[in-house]
Design a protein around this motif. Structure first.
Motif, short mmCIF file in Angstrom:
data_model
loop_
_atom_site.label_atom_id
_atom_site.label_comp_id
_atom_site.label_asym_id
_atom_site.label_seq_id
_atom_site.Cartn_x
_atom_site.Cartn_y
_atom_site.Cartn_z
N THR A 71 -36.25 26.09 17.85
CA THR A 71 -34.92 25.47 17.70
C THR A 71 -35.06 24.14 16.96
O THR A 71 -34.23 23.81 16.10
N SER A 100 -45.75 21.81 24.27
CA SER A 100 -46.93 20.98 24.40
C SER A 100 -47.96 21.70 25.26
O SER A 100 -47.61 22.23 26.31
N CYS A 117 -42.32 20.16 30.81
CA CYS A 117 -42.91 19.97 29.48
C CYS A 117 -44.29 19.34 29.59
O CYS A 117 -45.10 19.48 28.68
P1 NAP Z 1 -34.38 26.01 23.44
O1 NAP Z 1 -34.04 27.41 23.55
O2 NAP Z 1 -34.96 25.53 22.17
O3 NAP Z 1 -33.06 25.21 23.78
C1 NAP Z 1 -33.06 23.83 23.85
C2 NAP Z 1 -31.66 23.32 23.61
O4 NAP Z 1 -31.27 23.57 22.28
C3 NAP Z 1 -30.61 23.99 24.48
O5 NAP Z 1 -29.67 23.03 24.87
C4 NAP Z 1 -30.00 25.00 23.55
O6 NAP Z 1 -28.69 25.35 23.91
C5 NAP Z 1 -30.00 24.21 22.26
N1 NAP Z 1 -29.87 25.00 21.07
C6 NAP Z 1 -30.42 26.20 20.78
N2 NAP Z 1 -30.07 26.57 19.54
C7 NAP Z 1 -29.28 25.61 19.03
C8 NAP Z 1 -28.60 25.42 17.80
N3 NAP Z 1 -28.69 26.31 16.83
N4 NAP Z 1 -27.87 24.31 17.64
C9 NAP Z 1 -27.79 23.39 18.61
N5 NAP Z 1 -28.41 23.51 19.81
C10 NAP Z 1 -29.15 24.61 20.00
O7 NAP Z 1 -35.39 25.56 24.56
P2 NAP Z 1 -35.31 25.86 26.12
O8 NAP Z 1 -35.65 27.28 26.28
O9 NAP Z 1 -34.06 25.34 26.71
O10 NAP Z 1 -36.48 24.94 26.64
C11 NAP Z 1 -37.81 25.38 26.75
C12 NAP Z 1 -38.67 24.64 25.80
O11 NAP Z 1 -38.43 23.26 25.88
C13 NAP Z 1 -40.13 24.81 26.09
O12 NAP Z 1 -40.75 25.27 24.95
C14 NAP Z 1 -40.62 23.43 26.45
O13 NAP Z 1 -41.89 23.14 25.97
C15 NAP Z 1 -39.63 22.54 25.82
N6 NAP Z 1 -39.47 21.30 26.57
C16 NAP Z 1 -39.98 20.19 26.04
C17 NAP Z 1 -39.83 18.99 26.71
C18 NAP Z 1 -40.37 17.71 26.15
O14 NAP Z 1 -40.02 16.65 26.64
N7 NAP Z 1 -41.20 17.76 25.15
C19 NAP Z 1 -39.15 18.94 27.91
C20 NAP Z 1 -38.64 20.12 28.42
C21 NAP Z 1 -38.80 21.29 27.72
P3 NAP Z 1 -28.35 26.76 24.58
O15 NAP Z 1 -29.02 26.79 25.89
O16 NAP Z 1 -26.88 26.74 24.67
O17 NAP Z 1 -28.87 27.79 23.65
#
Ligand code: NAP
Length: 671
Positions: free
Chosen positions: A236, A259, A295
């Motif tokens: 994303t 990460s 994360c």
């Molecule tokens: P994700 O699928 O990438 O979604 C993250 C956010 O992006 C959600 O709010 C999602 O909304 C939104 N999103 C998706 N497509 C979008 C678009 N085209 N335009 C605007 N917004 C969009 O990730 P996730 O599954 O929620 O989270 C898991 C990942 O997050 C893991 O890989 C983890 O490593 C990472 N993470 C990183 C941290 C850090 O601090 N580095 C912390 C927590 C998690 P929707 O749900 O509505 O699709």
């Protein structure tokens, strides 16, 4: 079924066309709906810019900090509402403490830092002034002012409360409004939190809005005054980074993404040591807290060759005691993953890791809850015998209770393996050997946003490998997204523009609300110690009488204090020193004389002297020299209901008007 609303331009907007169903992580049943394709995101952007931004920017940092504190206390009072809802995300009560209480605690830290480390003003000073002209009539300094757009915070599903509050707190403290877009899977918890915030009436209109569901074309309306922060998957992040408008307008974009965090057992932390036990405990905790959906969770466990077996045995023994089940049950120590989709994703990634490594604990097929409708998984521990040639253990993040043990030969090898993560949020090293800590830092700090060291000396207070603290930077290079959050006032700066300002001392003092040498002094008022905090103004100055320093003064001070250092007592020895022309007065004697020259002795508004900053002795003073003091009000900071801190610029000069000492004096003055 819960209708999860967005909060847009002052209105709660129900789900509409394009709404998505949200299932409970523990029953698999649909419990909520969110999303509305017709949301007017352009109006939201305008509303934040026209109402929220100006209202926040009219407040000082201290006013915003007080607002944050009140908000955090309000949320704390009502946090049970958030706990109750969060169970359906699969989280246990212990997990709620990380998400809900962690978010509120983060807000409180920013509230406190805003009061203590920022001025009660609307312009932040970043560093001291620099004299740019030879005679002190042209200076420069860096300031920061809030960006005049809106911060769009797009968050991951795993922390519906902390994820929002850790970003919103520094945004509001900076003076910028926010639009929050939580992940749809858990947005009902974020919505409840935003409702609590709005109901408190503590925020100005337009300061906080919420999008549950898609963001429509919002990215296409942003410009150089806006900020986008993203937490989520690398895929994303890549998509969002590619947005042409963000790129063309250089819109600030920060990403926190995947990460492959690691923990290293130091070579000294052999079985039987407290370090070994701490290591095993932290590994198990990081694998199972939030069902591994953190994360910062430990994904790679690096262990000296000789201790792989002992670590595997010890971690396995702890994992065997983990009780997976309904997060509402008190006996449960690990809840469900957030959704079936997430569970399937973790299984697919664990299969990839299984191509490099052997699973030594946790079989999802024979797991007692394998057929349950909830998104349950057992913790899964892998062993990778050859981490140098492995394809997946350093590249695949299974965002669940999955980690891999791997051997290392020596510290260089451990650092090499750490860095194969190609950029991580955090690595921990459990060691008591200072050399190991130093070597790993040199070799690996550049690949990590945070290095966490723990051993028997720190373990009773250590905050945990996986806990991002508001005081410390959270973020990491490369795979972790290259972003940075938190880190105290550093986090606030992400929502402000740093600007270099250059000009005369008078103008720079007026802009920064801090007097700098060369700016006008006011000398015709009564003694500044006789006036209250509110009655003294920047630039108010006292020029003292002169006092001659005698040899008798130096002798008396030396014998009274016991400071008979040769530079004050022995003419020949002092002369032999490249700094002194002969016997000189003690620097502390000069400070004491300075106080004697500028104080007004009667009880009055000055309540206490609370310290000295930036003391410099610039030129030696000898018997026969005379000194005088200039005392100027440099800055004023309210501290509580009764008094505030006054920072005085103090310069001691000799009979030739040469500066011999300079410092800043701090006093607490009654209002
Ligand atoms: P994700 O699928 O990438 O979604 C993250 C956010 O992006 C959600 O709010 C999602 O909304 C939104 N999103 C998706 N497509 C979008 C678009 N085209 N335009 C605007 N917004 C969009 O990730 P996730 O599954 O929620 O989270 C898991 C990942 O997050 C893991 O890989 C983890 O490593 C990472 N993470 C990183 C941290 C850090 O601090 N580095 C912390 C927590 C998690 P929707 O749900 O509505 O699709």
């Amino acid at each position: 079924m819960r209708q999860v609303h967005s909060f847009a331009a002052g209105q709660w907007i129900a789900p509409g066309s394009g709404a998505r169903n949200i299932a409970s992580a523990i029953t698999g049943e649909v419990i909520a709906q969110a999303g509305n394709d017709a949301l007017d995101v352009q109006s939201m952007h305008g509303y934040a810019r026209e109402l929220g931004g100006p209202a926040l920017r009219a407040m000082t940092f201290h006013e915003r900090a007080r607002m944050l504190k009140a908000l955090a206390l309000h949320l704390r009072e009502h946090r049970r509402i958030l706990y109750d809802l969060s169970f359906d995300t699969g989280a246990t009560q212990a997990d709620h403490l990380i998400d809900v209480d962690g978010g509120i605690g983060t807000m409180l830290v920013f509230a406190s830092k805003g009061r203590r480390e920022m001025p009660d003003a609307r312009i932040y000073l970043d560093g001291p002034p620099e004299q740019l002209g030879r005679h002190g009539q042209f200076h420069g300094r860096h300031i920061a002012t809030p960006l005049q757009g809106v911060a769009l915070h797009i968050n991951a599903f795993n922390f519906p409360v902390w994820g929002m509050l850790e970003k919103v707190a520094p945004t509001l403290l900076a003076g910028m409004p926010a639009i929050v877009k939580p992940a749809t899977a858990t947005c009902y918890v974020t919505e409840a939190c935003v409702r609590l915030i709005q109901d408190s009436g503590l925020l100005p209109k337009g300061a906080l809005q919420l999008i549950c569901g898609g963001i429509g074309g919002l990215l296409d309306h942003l410009d150089c005054q806006d900020v986008v922060t993203f937490t989520g998957s690398a895929d994303t992040a890549r998509k969002l980074r590619g947005n042409a408008n963000l790129r063309d307008n250089a819109v600030r974009f920060t990403a926190e993404q995947d990460s492959l965090n690691a923990s290293v057992l130091g070579p000294d932390a052999v079985p039987g040591t407290p370090e070994f036990d701490v290591f095993v405990k932290e590994v198990q905790r990081e694998m199972t807290a939030k069902a591994g959906q953190k994360c910062t969770a430990i994904r790679r466990i690096m262990v000296p060759d000789d201790h792989v077996e002992a670590v595997t045995k010890a971690v396995t023994a702890r994992l065997a005691k983990v009780v997976v089940g309904d997060p509402r049950a008190e006996s449960t120590t690990m809840g469900a993953l957030s959704s079936q989709a997430q569970k399937n994703d973790v299984l697919a990634h664990a299969d990839l890791i299984g191509q490099d490594a052997e699973r030594v604990f946790g079989d999802p097929d024979t797991f007692s809850m394998a057929q349950d409708k909830g998104a349950y998984l057992p913790p899964m521990l892998f062993h990778c015998a050859d981490p140098d040639t492995a394809q997946h253990v350093h590249t695949v993040e299974a965002f669940g209770p999955v980690a891999t043990i791997m051997p290392y030969r020596d510290i260089d090898h451990a650092a090499h393996l750490l860095n194969k993560g190609k950029g991580s949020l955090v690595a921990s090293v459990i060691t008591r050997d200072p050399e190991v800590a130093h070597e790993i830092t040199l070799a690996s700090a550049a690949f990590h946003g945070r290095l966490y060291f723990n051993n028997r000396d720190s373990m009773s207070e250590a905050t945990g490998h996986g806990a991002p603290l508001p005081h410390m930077v959270h973020g990491g290079p490369g795979r972790a997204g290259g972003g940075e959050e938190l880190g105290g006032i550093r986090a606030v700066m992400h929502y402000m523009q740093r600007t270099a300002i250059q000009g005369s001392p008078e103008l720079l003092s007026a802009i920064g609300k801090q007097w700098i040498p060369g700016a006008p002094e006011t000398t015709d008022k009564s003694h500044p110690f006789t006036r209250t905090f509110h009655d003294i103004a920047l630039g108010d100055t006292l020029h003292s009488d002169a006092r001659t320093v005698t040899m008798d003064d130096i002798e008396t001070f030396a014998h009274f204090t016991g400071d008979t250092f040769y530079a004050h007592m022995d003419e020949d020895a002092a002369k032999a020193n490249p700094f002194f022309p002969g016997r000189v007065a003690h620097g502390y004697l000069l400070l004491s004389f300075a106080a004697g020259l500028f104080v007004q002795p009667d009880p009055g508004p000055v309540l206490a002297n609370t310290g000295l900053d930036h003391l410099r002795f610039m030129k030696p003073v000898q018997a026969g020299d005379s000194i005088k003091v200039r005392l100027t009000v440099k800055a004023k900071t309210p501290r509580n209901e009764d008094y505030g801190e006054v920072r005085w610029h103090v310069t001691l000069t000799n009979q030739d008007d040469e500066a011999v000492a300079e410092y800043e004096l701090l006093t607490m003055n009654a209002y």
